[in-house]
Motif scaffolding. Sequence first.
Motif, PDB file in Angstrom:
ATOM      1  N   LEU A 269       0.841  -1.193   0.000  1.00 19.94           N
ATOM      2  CA  LEU A 269       0.000   0.000   0.000  1.00 19.94           C
ATOM      3  C   LEU A 269       0.876   1.242   0.000  1.00 19.94           C
ATOM      4  O   LEU A 269       1.956   1.244   0.612  1.00 19.94           O
ATOM      5  N   PRO A 270       0.434   2.321  -0.634  1.00 22.82           N
ATOM      6  CA  PRO A 270       1.166   3.583  -0.497  1.00 22.82           C
ATOM      7  C   PRO A 270       1.061   4.079   0.939  1.00 22.82           C
ATOM      8  O   PRO A 270       0.102   3.766   1.651  1.00 22.82           O
ATOM      9  N   GLY A 271       2.052   4.852   1.356  1.00 28.57           N
ATOM     10  CA  GLY A 271       2.009   5.452   2.679  1.00 28.57           C
ATOM     11  C   GLY A 271       2.543   6.867   2.622  1.00 28.57           C
ATOM     12  O   GLY A 271       3.447   7.163   1.837  1.00 28.57           O
ATOM     13  N   ARG A 272       2.003   7.741   3.436  1.00 29.65           N
ATOM     14  CA  ARG A 272       2.479   9.125   3.483  1.00 29.65           C
ATOM     15  C   ARG A 272       3.366   9.292   4.706  1.00 29.65           C
ATOM     16  O   ARG A 272       2.978   8.929   5.818  1.00 29.65           O
ATOM     17  N   VAL A 273       4.570   9.831   4.491  1.00 26.89           N
ATOM     18  CA  VAL A 273       5.595   9.863   5.531  1.00 26.89           C
ATOM     19  C   VAL A 273       6.381  11.166   5.462  1.00 26.89           C
ATOM     20  O   VAL A 273       6.288  11.928   4.498  1.00 26.89           O
ATOM     21  N   ILE A 274       7.181  11.409   6.497  1.00 26.90           N
ATOM     22  CA  ILE A 274       8.227  12.424   6.436  1.00 26.90           C
ATOM     23  C   ILE A 274       9.416  11.782   5.724  1.00 26.90           C
ATOM     24  O   ILE A 274       9.950  10.767   6.167  1.00 26.90           O
ATOM     25  N   LEU A 275       9.820  12.361   4.606  1.00 25.61           N
ATOM     26  CA  LEU A 275      10.798  11.726   3.719  1.00 25.61           C
ATOM     27  C   LEU A 275      12.245  11.924   4.157  1.00 25.61           C
ATOM     28  O   LEU A 275      13.148  11.259   3.643  1.00 25.61           O
ATOM     29  N   LYS A 276      12.502  12.841   5.085  1.00 24.42           N
ATOM     30  CA  LYS A 276      13.876  13.067   5.543  1.00 24.42           C
ATOM     31  C   LYS A 276      14.480  11.752   6.019  1.00 24.42           C
ATOM     32  O   LYS A 276      13.865  11.005   6.789  1.00 24.42           O
ATOM     33  N   ASN A 277      15.692  11.454   5.577  1.00 27.80           N
ATOM     34  CA  ASN A 277      16.433  10.265   6.007  1.00 27.80           C
ATOM     35  C   ASN A 277      15.763   8.958   5.600  1.00 27.80           C
ATOM     36  O   ASN A 277      16.105   7.889   6.123  1.00 27.80           O
ATOM     37  N   PHE A 278      14.827   9.013   4.653  1.00 27.19           N
ATOM     38  CA  PHE A 278      14.133   7.787   4.273  1.00 27.19           C
ATOM     39  C   PHE A 278      15.098   6.734   3.728  1.00 27.19           C
ATOM     40  O   PHE A 278      14.929   5.535   3.965  1.00 27.19           O
ATOM     41  N   ASP A 279      16.134   7.166   3.017  1.00 19.94           N
ATOM     42  CA  ASP A 279      17.107   6.210   2.456  1.00 19.94           C
ATOM     43  C   ASP A 279      17.807   5.407   3.550  1.00 19.94           C
ATOM     44  O   ASP A 279      18.300   4.304   3.299  1.00 19.94           O
TER      45      ASP A 279
END
Length: 352
Positions: A269-279
């Motif tokens: 499923l798609p999810g909405r997140v804070i993308l900072k540091n996602f890698d």
Amino acid sequence: MTQPLQIGNYTVRYPLIQGGMGVRISAGRLAGHVARCGGVGVVAAAGIGANSSFYNGKNFFYADSEAFKEEIRKAYEIAPDGIVGVNVMVALADYEELVKAAVVAGAKVIICGAGLPMSLPELTADHPDVALVPIVSSLRAAQLITKKWFKSYHRLPDAVVVEDPDTAGGHLGEKMENIGTGEYDQYETVRQVKELFRSEYCTDVPIIAAGGIWDRNDLEYALAQGADGVQMASRFVCTEECDADDAFKQAYLECGKEDIGLIMSPAGLPGRVILKNFDNIRGYDVENHTVCRMACLKKCTYKENGERFCIVGALDRAQRGDTDSGLLFCGTNAWKADRITTVQAIFDELFG
């Protein structure tokens, strides 16, 4: 002046449900304080056993069930007369066990999304006073659930949450390519679902708008557009009572509008997140040779073939305060958080 919200046999003083935030972001403390203030406080089931005294690294499902019941009890210690509910994702491997644990612990409302909860009335048959609330994003999903419940169990939902995939946080019940196109109209869906019950079942069922609700203007707009209440999650993260670590809350305070975006969860499923540091999330699992120890989801690409990352592990790290390699779910308005406040102060602003 806002009207109380009737969900099944329960009269909620204010038309507000606190959204379920998994892996102990909304556990007993937050849910209890929301219930005490006059809303529906919600303990989220997903991954609740991970950071609990019951988990020894090998007994995740046992820990999940016992920790879930403990957090519901904690909420009632704070709000003995309040309305405490739960959010149980249909996608969880122990979905049925968690629903049963919730009713044993005294949950008054069960909210289910991340899948269609077709068998929910059967799972709660011995507890007819428990209010059952599915989460949908389309009229079609509401039709499918309602037809099955009415035909097989002679029961209708006690309320329906209509979640806007363009604004809501966490796992979203829509295909990635359909999110953010501008074609989705949440309040048209709210009105369609309301009309479904009026035209086909000759009754009114409360319809709750979820996603993008942040302040009093948003609340009043939702009610003016036909919703009977709202569900709010991200707004409650930056409160003293939220169960997350202070570092998690600080990440909300520091994030900008441009830091919020979509990922594809290993749950499919798609999810909405804070993308900072996602890698760093995937890097953590690779560098530490993390293997799936929980098998928490019915379907998971990480469990099946090592693809993406361990989502409960990533959410658990963030909840504990590791925001460098942890995953932070949020709604599109999380960037609006500018201070740590209290649950009571939010209710005063919304309804004062």
